[in-house]
Design a protein around this motif. Structure first.
Motif, PDB file in Angstrom:
ATOM      1  N   ALA A 174       5.439  50.097  41.318  1.00  0.00           N
ATOM      2  CA  ALA A 174       5.790  48.250  40.887  1.00  0.00           C
ATOM      3  C   ALA A 174       6.272  47.746  40.650  1.00  0.00           C
ATOM      4  O   ALA A 174       7.230  48.813  39.126  1.00  0.00           O
ATOM      5  CB  ALA A 174       4.145  47.788  40.366  1.00  0.00           C
ATOM      6  N   ARG A 175       7.231  46.764  40.779  1.00  0.00           N
ATOM      7  CA  ARG A 175       8.330  46.227  40.216  1.00  0.00           C
ATOM      8  C   ARG A 175       8.261  46.446  38.972  1.00  0.00           C
ATOM      9  O   ARG A 175       6.806  45.377  38.923  1.00  0.00           O
ATOM     10  CB  ARG A 175       9.999  45.562  40.901  1.00  0.00           C
ATOM     11  N   PRO A 176       8.782  46.801  37.686  1.00  0.00           N
ATOM     12  CA  PRO A 176       8.770  46.297  36.183  1.00  0.00           C
ATOM     13  C   PRO A 176       8.466  44.627  35.700  1.00  0.00           C
ATOM     14  O   PRO A 176       7.118  44.461  35.500  1.00  0.00           O
ATOM     15  CB  PRO A 176       9.720  46.205  35.441  1.00  0.00           C
ATOM     16  N   GLU A 177       9.104  43.182  36.770  1.00  0.00           N
ATOM     17  CA  GLU A 177       9.068  42.278  36.812  1.00  0.00           C
ATOM     18  C   GLU A 177       7.512  41.574  37.235  1.00  0.00           C
ATOM     19  O   GLU A 177       7.367  40.099  37.397  1.00  0.00           O
ATOM     20  CB  GLU A 177      10.594  41.360  37.059  1.00  0.00           C
ATOM     21  N   PHE A 178       6.666  42.538  37.803  1.00  0.00           N
ATOM     22  CA  PHE A 178       5.557  42.318  38.935  1.00  0.00           C
ATOM     23  C   PHE A 178       4.576  42.928  38.421  1.00  0.00           C
ATOM     24  O   PHE A 178       3.821  42.447  38.745  1.00  0.00           O
ATOM     25  CB  PHE A 178       5.867  42.264  40.455  1.00  0.00           C
ATOM     26  N   ARG A 179       4.406  43.167  37.348  1.00  0.00           N
ATOM     27  CA  ARG A 179       3.100  44.377  36.894  1.00  0.00           C
ATOM     28  C   ARG A 179       2.192  43.616  36.381  1.00  0.00           C
ATOM     29  O   ARG A 179       2.870  41.986  35.688  1.00  0.00           O
ATOM     30  CB  ARG A 179       3.774  45.175  35.648  1.00  0.00           C
ATOM     31  N   ARG A 180       1.172  43.883  35.836  1.00  0.00           N
ATOM     32  CA  ARG A 180      -0.422  43.589  35.413  1.00  0.00           C
ATOM     33  C   ARG A 180      -0.012  41.956  36.569  1.00  0.00           C
ATOM     34  O   ARG A 180      -0.553  40.769  35.669  1.00  0.00           O
ATOM     35  CB  ARG A 180       0.496  42.907  34.239  1.00  0.00           C
ATOM     36  N   ARG A 181      -0.006  41.675  37.660  1.00  0.00           N
ATOM     37  CA  ARG A 181      -0.568  41.005  38.568  1.00  0.00           C
ATOM     38  C   ARG A 181      -1.788  41.481  39.519  1.00  0.00           C
ATOM     39  O   ARG A 181      -2.073  40.683  40.541  1.00  0.00           O
ATOM     40  CB  ARG A 181       0.303  40.842  39.491  1.00  0.00           C
ATOM     41  N   GLY A 182      -1.829  42.659  39.305  1.00  0.00           N
ATOM     42  CA  GLY A 182      -2.887  43.363  39.746  1.00  0.00           C
ATOM     43  C   GLY A 182      -2.466  43.259  40.993  1.00  0.00           C
ATOM     44  O   GLY A 182      -3.131  44.063  42.751  1.00  0.00           O
TER      45      GLY A 182
END
Length: 244
Positions: A174-182
Motif C-alpha cells: 500500500a502506498r504510504p500516504e494511503f496506509r491505515r485505511r484498511g
C-alpha cells in the motif's frame, strides 16, 4: 513439500535440475527466482552439487545462493561445506512460510483483475513498464492481480496465484500516504474471494521474519507458521572463481 508448492507460484525464466534440486534464474529479480532450491536428493555428493550451483550462478551472472529449509540436516550439511547465511539479502534472508484460511469480508473497493495494470506493475515491480523477468515471474500461471484505487491512483496492490488447492499470496503493498485505511485487509479479502472461486481452499504466504507489520496482518487473518527457510551463500574459499 509445501515449499515446492510455493516455487510453482513463482516461475523463473530458466530452471534446471540437479536430481531433486532446482537451479533457478530470472535475471536477478528476487532471490526466490535466482537461487537453488535445496529440497530432496540432488543425486550426487553435496560438494559436487554446490559446485554446480556455483557454476550455474556464474554462467548466468547472479550470486551463488541456496534456499534451504531452516534447521534441517540439509542446512547443517551446507554449512559444513563452508557456506554462510546470505545476510546480504537482509531483511529477507530468513523467511516464514505461513498457511491460513482464505480471507473473507469487506473488500473496501479492492478488485481482482485478470490482467495487470500499469499501476499494479508500479506497486509490485517498481515501474509501470517492467522488464521481461518481473513480467514473467509475476505474470505466469493462474494469477489474480489485486488493485485498490483511491483518489485516481493505485493505492494498493497484491498478487495471488493458484497452485492446486492453495492460493499463494505475494507482493501485498500500500502506498504510504494511503496506509491505515484498511487497504491491505480489503485486498486480502478480495483475493480470498477470488481464490475460493478458483477452487482454492487455503492460502499460503512467504514473509520475511523482519517484516513485523505484514506478519501481524497475516496472523490477524488466521495464518500460522508452517516452516522457515534461509538463504545461504559460499563462504571464503567455498566457491571457485567466485566473482568479487
Amino acid at each position: 513439500m509445501l515449499e515446492l508448492t510455493c516455487s510453482q507460484a513463482w516461475t523463473p525464466l530458466l530452471e534446471r535440475r540437479i536430481g531433486d534440486w532446482r537451479l533457478r534464474w530470472a535475471d536477478g529479480f528476487t532471490a526466490r527466482a535466482n537461487s537453488a532450491l535445496a529440497i530432496g536428493d540432488p543425486g550426487k555428493p553435496l560438494p559436487d552439487t554446490l559446485k554446480q550451483v556455483c557454476d550455474f550462478a556464474h554462467d548466468h551472472a547472479i550470486p551463488p545462493v541456496v534456499q534451504v529449509i531452516q534447521n534441517t540436516s540439509t542446512e547443517e550439511a551446507i554449512e559444513d561445506c563452508g557456506w554462510v547465511q546470505y545476510v546480504e539479502h537482509r531483511p529477507a534472508h530468513e523467511v516464514r512460510v505461513m498457511t491460513g484460511p482464505l480471507s473473507r469480508g469487506t473488500s473496501a473497493g479492492a478488485v481482482i483483475l485478470d490482467e495487470p495494470t500499469p499501476g499494479w506493475w508500479e506497486m509490485t515491480a517498481g515501474g509501470a513498464e517492467p522488464a521481461e523477468a518481473p513480467r514473467h515471474v509475476l505474470g505466469t500461471g493462474k494469477v489474480g492481480f489485486g488493485v485498490a484505487e483511491l483518489d485516481g491512483v493505485t493505492a494498493g496492490a497484491v498478487r495471488g496465484a493458484i497452485v492446486g488447492e492453495w492460493l499463494h499470496v505475494a507482493r501485498l503493498a500500500a502506498r504510504p500516504e494511503f496506509r491505515r485505511r484498511g487497504l491491505a485487509r480489503g485486498l486480502m479479502n478480495a483475493l480470498g474471494a477470488w481464490g475460493a472461486a478458483q477452487g482454492a481452499t487455503g492460502m499460503l504466504l512467504q514473509v520475511a521474519v523482519a517484516n513485523s507489520g505484514a506478519l501481524k496482518l497475516y496472523e490477524n487473518l488466521g495464518c500460522t507458521e508452517h516452516h522457515r527457510y534461509r538463504y545461504w551463500a559460499p563462504g571464503p574459499g567455498a566457491c571457485e572463481d567466485r566473482p568479487s
